[in-house]
Design a protein around this motif. Structure first.
Motif, PDB file in Angstrom:
ATOM      1  N   ASN A  25       0.846  -1.182   0.000  1.00 23.27           N
ATOM      2  CA  ASN A  25       0.000   0.000   0.000  1.00 23.27           C
ATOM      3  C   ASN A  25       0.886   1.238   0.000  1.00 23.27           C
ATOM      4  O   ASN A  25       1.883   1.307   0.716  1.00 23.27           O
ATOM      5  N   ALA A  26       0.507   2.233  -0.772  1.00 20.29           N
ATOM      6  CA  ALA A  26       1.322   3.441  -0.903  1.00 20.29           C
ATOM      7  C   ALA A  26       1.373   4.228   0.407  1.00 20.29           C
ATOM      8  O   ALA A  26       2.420   4.772   0.767  1.00 20.29           O
ATOM      9  N   VAL A  27       0.267   4.277   1.122  1.00 19.93           N
ATOM     10  CA  VAL A  27       0.240   5.015   2.386  1.00 19.93           C
ATOM     11  C   VAL A  27       1.097   4.313   3.431  1.00 19.93           C
ATOM     12  O   VAL A  27       1.838   4.947   4.183  1.00 19.93           O
ATOM     13  N   THR A  29       3.683   2.424   2.852  1.00 22.76           N
ATOM     14  CA  THR A  29       5.069   2.648   2.472  1.00 22.76           C
ATOM     15  C   THR A  29       5.531   4.046   2.857  1.00 22.76           C
ATOM     16  O   THR A  29       6.644   4.223   3.369  1.00 22.76           O
ATOM     17  N   LEU A  30       4.676   5.039   2.663  1.00 21.45           N
ATOM     18  CA  LEU A  30       5.009   6.409   3.044  1.00 21.45           C
ATOM     19  C   LEU A  30       5.210   6.527   4.552  1.00 21.45           C
ATOM     20  O   LEU A  30       6.156   7.171   5.016  1.00 21.45           O
ATOM     21  N   LEU A  70       3.908  14.224  -1.085  1.00 21.17           N
ATOM     22  CA  LEU A  70       3.640  12.814  -1.367  1.00 21.17           C
ATOM     23  C   LEU A  70       2.207  12.425  -1.045  1.00 21.17           C
ATOM     24  O   LEU A  70       1.609  11.609  -1.759  1.00 21.17           O
ATOM     25  N   LEU A  71       1.643  12.971   0.020  1.00 15.79           N
ATOM     26  CA  LEU A  71       0.234  12.678   0.309  1.00 15.79           C
ATOM     27  C   LEU A  71      -0.674  13.268  -0.766  1.00 15.79           C
ATOM     28  O   LEU A  71      -1.675  12.653  -1.137  1.00 15.79           O
ATOM     29  N   VAL A  74      -0.435  10.829  -3.567  1.00 13.60           N
ATOM     30  CA  VAL A  74      -1.205   9.615  -3.272  1.00 13.60           C
ATOM     31  C   VAL A  74      -2.687   9.861  -3.494  1.00 13.60           C
ATOM     32  O   VAL A  74      -3.385   9.023  -4.071  1.00 13.60           O
ATOM     33  N   VAL A  77      -3.305   9.974  -7.258  1.00 14.84           N
ATOM     34  CA  VAL A  77      -3.246   8.629  -7.844  1.00 14.84           C
ATOM     35  C   VAL A  77      -4.501   7.847  -7.486  1.00 14.84           C
ATOM     36  O   VAL A  77      -5.066   7.143  -8.333  1.00 14.84           O
ATOM     37  N   TYR A  78      -4.979   7.986  -6.269  1.00 13.79           N
ATOM     38  CA  TYR A  78      -6.191   7.277  -5.874  1.00 13.79           C
ATOM     39  C   TYR A  78      -7.407   7.782  -6.651  1.00 13.79           C
ATOM     40  O   TYR A  78      -8.248   7.003  -7.068  1.00 13.79           O
ATOM     41  N   LEU A  84      -4.548   2.013  -4.371  1.00 21.47           N
ATOM     42  CA  LEU A  84      -3.283   2.426  -3.776  1.00 21.47           C
ATOM     43  C   LEU A  84      -2.294   1.273  -3.690  1.00 21.47           C
ATOM     44  O   LEU A  84      -1.229   1.411  -3.107  1.00 21.47           O
ATOM     45  N   LEU A  86       0.632  -0.784  -4.708  1.00 23.05           N
ATOM     46  CA  LEU A  86       1.787  -0.456  -5.542  1.00 23.05           C
ATOM     47  C   LEU A  86       2.028  -1.487  -6.631  1.00 23.05           C
ATOM     48  O   LEU A  86       2.485  -1.150  -7.723  1.00 23.05           O
TER      49      LEU A  86
END
Length: 94
Positions: A25-27, A29-30, A70-71, A74, A77-78, A84, A86
């Motif tokens: 998940n991108a969140v 990972t962030l 980055l948020l 995200v 992208v969502y 989300l 990756l």
């Protein structure tokens, strides 16, 4: 006191790296990257409490800007792809 700070720095770094390596998940990972960077900042402060304050404050400010950008990425992208994950987003490249 420094042993506790070094332990906290290593713990934050390891938890952050585990989140980055295990998260699709991108969140997630962030958040893992942020935890790892906070571990590095704690290590800076533990190494030299008086001399590293300016560097740590500057890095916290830069880190806040990076997180905001980055948020925003995200969220964009969502909204565009509706996911989300990756691995799923990686398949969209070609």
């Amino acid at each position: 006191m420094t042993a506790l700070a070094y332990g906290a720095a290593i713990a934050l770094l390891l938890v952050g790296l585990a989140a980055v390596l295990s998260g699709a998940n991108a969140v997630k990972t962030l958040i893992g990257v942020e935890l790892a960077s906070k571990g590095v900042l704690v290590n800076f402060v533990a190494t030299d409490p008086t001399g590293s304050q300016g560097i740590v404050i500057l890095l916290i400010l830069i880190d806040a800007i990076v997180v905001a950008v980055l948020l925003g990425l995200v969220v964009a992208v969502y909204r565009q792809y509706g996911a989300l994950d990756l691995d799923e987003l990686g398949r969209l490249t070609w």
